[in-house]
Design a protein around this motif. Sequence first.
Motif, PDB file in Angstrom:
ATOM      1  N   TRP A 509       0.861  -1.188   0.000  1.00  0.00           N
ATOM      2  CA  TRP A 509       0.000   0.000   0.000  1.00  0.00           C
ATOM      3  C   TRP A 509       0.889   1.228   0.000  1.00  0.00           C
ATOM      4  O   TRP A 509       1.782   1.365   0.846  1.00  0.00           O
ATOM      5  N   GLN A 510       0.645   2.094  -0.967  1.00  0.00           N
ATOM      6  CA  GLN A 510       1.403   3.338  -1.094  1.00  0.00           C
ATOM      7  C   GLN A 510       2.914   3.087  -1.123  1.00  0.00           C
ATOM      8  O   GLN A 510       3.708   3.801  -0.517  1.00  0.00           O
ATOM      9  N   LYS A 537      -1.281   8.177   6.305  1.00  0.00           N
ATOM     10  CA  LYS A 537      -0.426   9.211   5.724  1.00  0.00           C
ATOM     11  C   LYS A 537      -0.419  10.417   6.656  1.00  0.00           C
ATOM     12  O   LYS A 537      -1.384  10.662   7.383  1.00  0.00           O
TER      13      LYS A 537
END
Length: 573
Positions: A509-510, A537
Motif C-alpha cells: 500500500w502506497q 499518511k
Amino acid sequence: MTNLAHPLSKLGIPNPSILSQLEGNPPIWITRNKGDIYVNNAKIIQNRSDYMHPNPSGKQQVLHIIDQVLVPIRSANKDSAAIYNPDAFQFLNQSENLDMGHHRFRSFRQRVNQNNKGNVFLTEGKNTFFIPVDEGFKPAPRPDKIDQKVIDGHIVPNHVLFTDATPKDKDYETMAFSDNVRVTISFTVQTDGKNPTYYVKSNTIVGDPNHSEGVVLAEIVKANIPVRNGVVHLIHRPLMVVDTTVQQFLEDQEDGPLYKFYNKIRDEGGDFMAEITKMRDLTLFAPSNLAWTTANIDKLYTPEKLREVLNLHLVNERITIEKIMEENINQVQTAAERKKLYFNVIKRENNVTLTVEGGGVNATVIQPNIAATNGFVHIIDRVLGVPYTNVKEKLETDPMLNNTFFLGQQGGFNDMLADKNKRFTYFVPRDYAWKRAEIHFPSAHKKLFMKDYSYHVKQILERHLVVDDRAYTMAELKKLANDTIVLRTVRDHLKLRIKESDKSYYVEWQGEWIHVFRPDVACTNGIIHVIDSVFLKESDVRVTGSPSVPLMAPQLTIILSVAMLLSVKCLLL
C-alpha cells in the motif's frame, strides 16, 4: 455430632479437626476457605447455622446446617471385622473389609509394601492420600514404574484436601518435592453442563531420568474418605507415571474430559488418529467436552472442513507453556495447510494464563502440559477454527487489537461491525502497528487518540474496511490480484498488491510492503487480516482549524470565492 459446643467463630480454631461421637471418635476435619467453612466436604450454610441453646441440664448446644451428609468409613458386611477410625495405613491394608463398592487397590498396596513405604501412610497429623485403583495398573509395565518417589508423589503432607473445600488449580507440594525431583498436586474440575467430574493432577516440575516432567491427570473415582490422619481419594490411575502416547491418552478418556474430542476423531476424523500415532513429537490442543457442546460444529461443517479443524489443533513439535514463555514463542505452524496458532501470555499477580488463537477463535488453555511419551496435550475451552464472534466482538476480545478497537469506539465506527447481514474484510492494524505509526507520524498519531479528532479516525479506519457480498481470505485475494487489486471500502477504494514469501503474506500500500501478521481470522460476518502497519499518511490528520470539524478543501474554496466577489462589488460601488 461432637461432645463439645463449637460455634462458627471457634470451629476449627486452633485445631483443624474435632472428634465426632461415632464409635472410635473419628475426626471431623474443618476447612476455612475465603470465608466459607467446610466440615469434611460439606459446606456450612452459615446464615442458617450457629443456633445456640442450652439443653435441660444447662449444657450449651450448637446447631449448624450443612449441604451434604457426612459419611463415615463402614465395614463391607456384617461378617467383616469392625474397623473404627482407621489411619491411611489401616485403610490401605484392610480395604477388603471396608465398603468401597467395586473398587480394589491391591496392586498399589503391593507396590507400597515392596518399596517399604508403609510408614508414610502412618504419618500423624493432617495429610491427603491418593490411592490408584487396580484398573489403573494397565498396561502391564506400569506397576514396575511405581517406585518410592512415585509413592511419595501420591501424598500431600500437612494439608487435608477435600474436593469442594479446596481451591481449584492451586498447587500443593507432595512428599516427592525435594532438591532433585519436584512434584506438586492440584485439583481441577471438568463439566459438560451436567454433573461435574473431579480430577487430581500431578505436575512434575523438575524430573529425572526415571520421572518425566509434565502433568498426569487422574479422575477421582471415590472422593473424600476421612481417616484418622487425613483424607483418602481413590483415583483411576497412578500419578507421575508417563507411559502412554497421545493416542493412548485420548483412548483412555472414554468418560473423561476429552471424550467428545475423541469420539469426533474416531467417528468423523478419517485417518487423523493414525497420523497422530505415527508422530514422534507432537502437541495437541484438545477442546474440552463443554467446548464441543458450545461449538455446535455438526451443523456447520463438511467432513473435509472438520478434518481441517482437527488439523488446526495439531502441532508437529513438543511445546509446553514454559517453553512458550521462556523462548517467547508467539506463533507455530499447525498440521492445517497455511494455518498457524498464535499465543498470548497474560500475567496477573501470581497467575499466568496462556491463550491460543487459531482460525479466528481465541481459546484459553485450562489444563496445560499433560505429558505423553511422544508429546504434550493442552486442554482448551474452545474449538479452534469454528468462529463464534462477529468482527466487532473479535476486536473487543483480542488482546492484540486493543488500539484499533479503542479508536473504532470513537464516533461509533465499531457499531457497523456487528451487522450480521454484511460481509466484511477488515485489515486490522495490531497494537504493534500503532506503535510504529507513532514513530513515523508522531503528531498525527497523538491527535488520533484524542476525542476531538474522531472524524479523522473514522476516515482512516474506513480505508481498512472492505464491504462486499462476501469476505476474502488472503489466498483468494492473491488469486484475484494479477498485479493490483482494487477493493471497495466503506470510504472509497483500496488499491493493493499482494505477494507470498516464506509462507507469509504481504500487502503493498502506497509503495510499502506490509506483513500480514495473522491472516484469515474468521468471524461470523467476515474475515480479519491482522497487519503490521497502518494505512496512514501524515496528511490524514490536519492540524489547522477546529479539530472536531473536518477541513474540506472544496467548501473552503467556495467560501473564499464568495468573499472575494463581495469585496470587489463593494469597491466598485
